[in-house]
Write an enzyme that holds these catalytic residues in place. Structure first.
Site, mmCIF file in Angstrom:
data_model
loop_
_atom_site.group_PDB
_atom_site.id
_atom_site.type_symbol
_atom_site.label_atom_id
_atom_site.label_comp_id
_atom_site.label_asym_id
_atom_site.label_seq_id
_atom_site.Cartn_x
_atom_site.Cartn_y
_atom_site.Cartn_z
ATOM 1 N N THR A 47 0.825 -1.203 0.000
ATOM 2 C CA THR A 47 0.000 0.000 0.000
ATOM 3 C C THR A 47 0.863 1.258 0.000
ATOM 4 O OG1 THR A 47 -1.736 -1.192 1.193
ATOM 5 C CG2 THR A 47 -1.875 1.206 1.205
ATOM 6 N N TYR A 134 4.506 -12.461 5.518
ATOM 7 C CA TYR A 134 3.372 -11.949 4.742
ATOM 8 C C TYR A 134 3.061 -12.885 3.593
ATOM 9 C CZ TYR A 134 0.829 -8.293 2.028
ATOM 10 O OH TYR A 134 -0.085 -7.557 1.322
ATOM 11 N N LYS A 162 0.929 -12.245 8.442
ATOM 12 C CA LYS A 162 -0.135 -11.474 7.797
ATOM 13 C C LYS A 162 -0.689 -12.344 6.683
ATOM 14 C CE LYS A 162 -1.115 -7.351 5.027
ATOM 15 N NZ LYS A 162 -0.526 -6.185 4.292
ATOM 16 N N VAL A 203 -4.045 -5.976 9.492
ATOM 17 C CA VAL A 203 -3.203 -4.999 8.798
ATOM 18 C C VAL A 203 -4.094 -4.383 7.738
ATOM 19 C CG1 VAL A 203 -1.090 -4.579 7.499
ATOM 20 C CG2 VAL A 203 -1.144 -6.366 9.251
#
Length: 294
Positions: A47, A134, A162, A203
């Site tokens: 992001t 992740y 995540k 998250v």
């Protein structure tokens, strides 16, 4: 500060000037907003357009974020396909006041289970901070192998996962494989379901634009109240993906006056957010929800 001291991390956008330079004043302002809401901050994740930033820009983002003396934990994204470069990046970040690292599955190469284990172990060994692994196959091209969790669950720097595969079944399988590791949803809209399956936090992209409301959303979900938040939060968080992430978030942040421009790194462009009314409607609904329930 421990990685798991907070149940919500905001995957922060990286504000830019119209000419593509970093807008460090806007970056600092956004981080202070997250600090005020009590949200941990992830910088230079997907992001935050971490892979599109030059190395010098990435260094400036870390320097700025670590200089603000905020009370919430700061996490730094680590992602790419060159292991030596990622280790050098971790070593650079060690000199600053950051609390943890987000380590993404290698990009593009699509390594097998043993290659993934070797990759993550090398990064975990290099880090002297807590780490969150992740899993985001939609971006990396391959799922994190359960062997990573089996082989590395006892590593002292491995604290959390995540999970952003979009699959409840995958999440449950990972959860059973590493029961002592904290799990964070990487999908805003799936948090009510992940919370019912025993996750530890989120998250979030949505918390860029709704920092305090998303904090309450997370608290309610983890308290077992997720079902009553549907379909409102599902609809509104879906609006944050009405274009390639983080384009909708930057467009809405600009519309709210929180950042000066909605500029993105090519090939991303704010022009792919075709209907601003969808974002503005979602913003109004969340603000009204928060006023009613805060």
């Amino acid at each position: 500060m421990s990685l798991t001291d907070t149940s919500l991390y905001t995957a922060l956008v990286t504000p830019m000037k119209q000419n593509g330079d970093l807008h460090l004043d806007d970056l600092a302002s956004l981080i202070h907003r997250q600090d005020d809401a009590g949200n941990g901050v992830l910088i230079l994740g997907s992001t935050g357009e971490g892979l599109a930033q030059s190395l010098e820009n990435k260094k400036q983002v870390v320097k700025t974020a670590s200089s603000l003396n905020v009370d919430v934990p700061i996490m730094v994204g680590v992602g790419g396909y060159n292991l030596r470069n990622q280790i050098e990046w971790i070593e650079y970040c060690h000199q600053f006041d950051v609390d943890s690292f987000l380590l993404v599955t290698p990009l593009y190469a699509k390594p097998g289970p043993k290659g993934q284990v070797q990759w993550f172990k090398a990064l975990l060994d290099a880090a002297d901070r807590d780490c969150m692994l992740y899993n985001v196959p939609s971006r990396t091209g391959t799922k994190m192998s359960p062997l990573v969790l089996t082989e590395l669950a006892d590593h002292p720097n491995f604290k959390a996962v995540k999970e952003a595969s979009g699959s409840i079944d995958d999440y449950q399988h990972y959860r059973k494989t590493a029961e002592d590791i904290a799990f964070y949803s990487g999908d805003d809209g799936l948090l009510p379901f992940f919370a019912m399956a025993g996750c530890d936090g989120l998250v979030s992209v949505a918390s860029n634009v709704w920092p305090k409301a998303t904090h309450q959303y997370v608290d309610w979900c983890l308290d077992g109240r997720g079902p009553e938040l549907l379909p409102l939060w599902q609809e509104c968080t879906d609006a944050m993906f009405a274009g390639p992430n983080p384009a909708p978030a930057k467009v809405l942040l600009n519309e709210k006056g929180w950042i000066e421009n909605s500029t993105l790194h090519p090939p991303l462009t704010e022009e792919d957010v075709e209907d601003l009314s969808v974002l503005k409607n979602a913003d109004n609904m969340i603000q009204n929800w928060y006023k009613e329930h805060s």
